[in-house]
Write a protein that holds these residues in place. Structure first.
Motif, PDB file in Angstrom:
ATOM      1  N   GLY A 249      33.381   2.970 157.019  1.00  0.00           N
ATOM      2  CA  GLY A 249      33.785   1.598 157.285  1.00  0.00           C
ATOM      3  C   GLY A 249      34.880   1.429 158.308  1.00  0.00           C
ATOM      4  O   GLY A 249      35.400   0.319 158.498  1.00  0.00           O
TER       5      GLY A 249
ATOM      6  N   ASN B  95      40.286   3.278 154.387  1.00  0.00           N
ATOM      7  CA  ASN B  95      38.942   3.051 153.849  1.00  0.00           C
ATOM      8  C   ASN B  95      38.620   4.042 152.728  1.00  0.00           C
ATOM      9  O   ASN B  95      37.511   4.557 152.629  1.00  0.00           O
ATOM     10  CB  ASN B  95      37.904   3.186 154.973  1.00  0.00           C
ATOM     11  CG  ASN B  95      38.084   2.155 156.066  1.00  0.00           C
ATOM     12  OD1 ASN B  95      37.649   1.015 155.941  1.00  0.00           O
ATOM     13  ND2 ASN B  95      38.744   2.550 157.154  1.00  0.00           N
TER      14      ASN B  95
ATOM     15  N   LYS C   2      35.571   3.262 150.207  1.00  0.00           N
ATOM     16  CA  LYS C   2      34.250   3.458 150.804  1.00  0.00           C
ATOM     17  C   LYS C   2      33.986   4.934 151.022  1.00  0.00           C
ATOM     18  O   LYS C   2      32.862   5.418 150.805  1.00  0.00           O
ATOM     19  CB  LYS C   2      34.168   2.700 152.132  1.00  0.00           C
ATOM     20  CG  LYS C   2      32.836   2.884 152.866  1.00  0.00           C
ATOM     21  CD  LYS C   2      31.654   2.368 152.041  1.00  0.00           C
ATOM     22  CE  LYS C   2      30.366   2.497 152.832  1.00  0.00           C
ATOM     23  NZ  LYS C   2      29.187   2.058 152.019  1.00  0.00           N
TER      24      LYS C   2
END
Length: 318
Positions: free
Chosen positions: A82, A168, A171
């Motif tokens: 991401g 991130n 994710k």
């Protein structure tokens, strides 16, 4: 510190001095040879975060907004976790995903001035060639060195670390969990009782990879026996074999990782002395891999394993 060792066939076989450019100097690095790990504050944005990377403890004070990737594997990882919108430039070998902002920056011959010109607040790379890490550090450019993974666990760790370093983490953890589950499933489904042998070709010289390499360990989950393990000179895991050696070993499966680069396929193999009669050739067990996927250690490892798994399953039923 993890040793730097690349799995790129091209690297194996072929081979910023502007202080006022506006880059964020919110990262510090000091040598600390320890196992890779990441820790973050309890702050809402997860920063500051400290990563035990190949260049020591790297502390990132705030979420990077201008990331430069000098590694094709790490480019894939950045987008998978991401961080794509944060990436402003990638090296000339980063060709996936298609939307990655590809430039003429080189990961093999890094140009410090050219990197600085992108005004990065984080540079991610896999090799400290020409002491680029120190050179970038001198001009205040934060660097995260994540060397080529030697095992699947190291690959997972690096994905998690890159996720944490870029803000991130959730994710990245999701990506790793999915990869582990997919690889475990493929391993469980593999017909290991067939005792199949294989040959993985890096280029038509031919160079191969032993079981001690990262790619060799991916094959090992399928219970395959690598003919390159018996090579007279392992050459750090990447031996140069003779055509006669491969012909004598007569592998059940042949995997070609030199399709795009070198135009190799089953037809090309039949033209090599003694190869037309190989079991893998006669039984249609020559597998054309995607060169890029087969040379990287990012999230697409699963796609490589799926290709191997499909070939093993087909051979196991024939």
């Amino acid at each position: 510190m993890r040793p730097v060792r690349t799995v790129f066939a091209g690297a194996l076989l072929g081979t910023l001095v502007l202080a006022g450019c506006g880059q964020n100097s919110g990262t510090t690095a000091t040598p600390a040879p320890a196992a890779p790990s990441a820790s973050a504050s309890a702050a809402g944005d997860g920063f500051p975060v400290t990563i035990e990377a190949g260049n020591g403890k790297v502390t990132i004070d705030k979420k990077p907004e201008r990331i430069v990737s000098l590694s094709a594997s790490h480019t894939e990882t950045l987008f998978a976790v991401g961080a794509g919108p944060q990436v402003v430039a990638v090296d000339d070998r980063s060709n996936f995903p298609p939307e990655a902002p590809k430039t003429n920056l080189s990961g093999f011959k890094p140009n410090v001035e050219a990197i600085v010109a992108k005004k990065p607040d984080l540079v991610v790379l896999s090799d400290d060639l020409d002491n680029v890490v120190a050179a970038l550090g001198k001009v205040g450019v934060p660097v995260l060195l994540e060397p080529a993974a030697k095992t699947l666990d190291e690959a997972y760790e690096e994905i998690a670390e890159i996720g944490a370093a870029t803000g991130n983490k959730a994710k990245a953890d999701e990506v790793v969990t999915g990869m582990r589950a997919a690889m475990d499933k493929l391993a469980a489904e593999a017909p290991k009782d067939k005792k199949l042998t294989y040959y993985h070709e890096l280029d038509q010289t031919p160079y191969a990879a032993t079981s001690q390499t990262f790619i060799g360990q991916v094959y090992s989950i399928f219970g395959l026996t690598n003919i390159a393990d018996q090579a007279p000179d392992a050459a750090g895991g990447y031996p140069k074999l003779s055509a006669e050696f491969v012909a004598q070993a007569d592998p059940d499966l042949i995997f070609l990782a030199d399709v795009k680069c070198c135009k190799q396929d089953k037809a090309a193999l039949t033209k090599r002395p003694g190869w037309a009669g190989l079991s893998a050739v006669k039984n249609d067990r020559v597998v054309e891999l995607d060169d890029d996927i087969a040379s990287r250690w990012g999230p697409r490892i699963v796609e490589l394993a799926e290709s191997i798994g499909a070939a093993v399953a087909k051979a196991g039923t024939s």
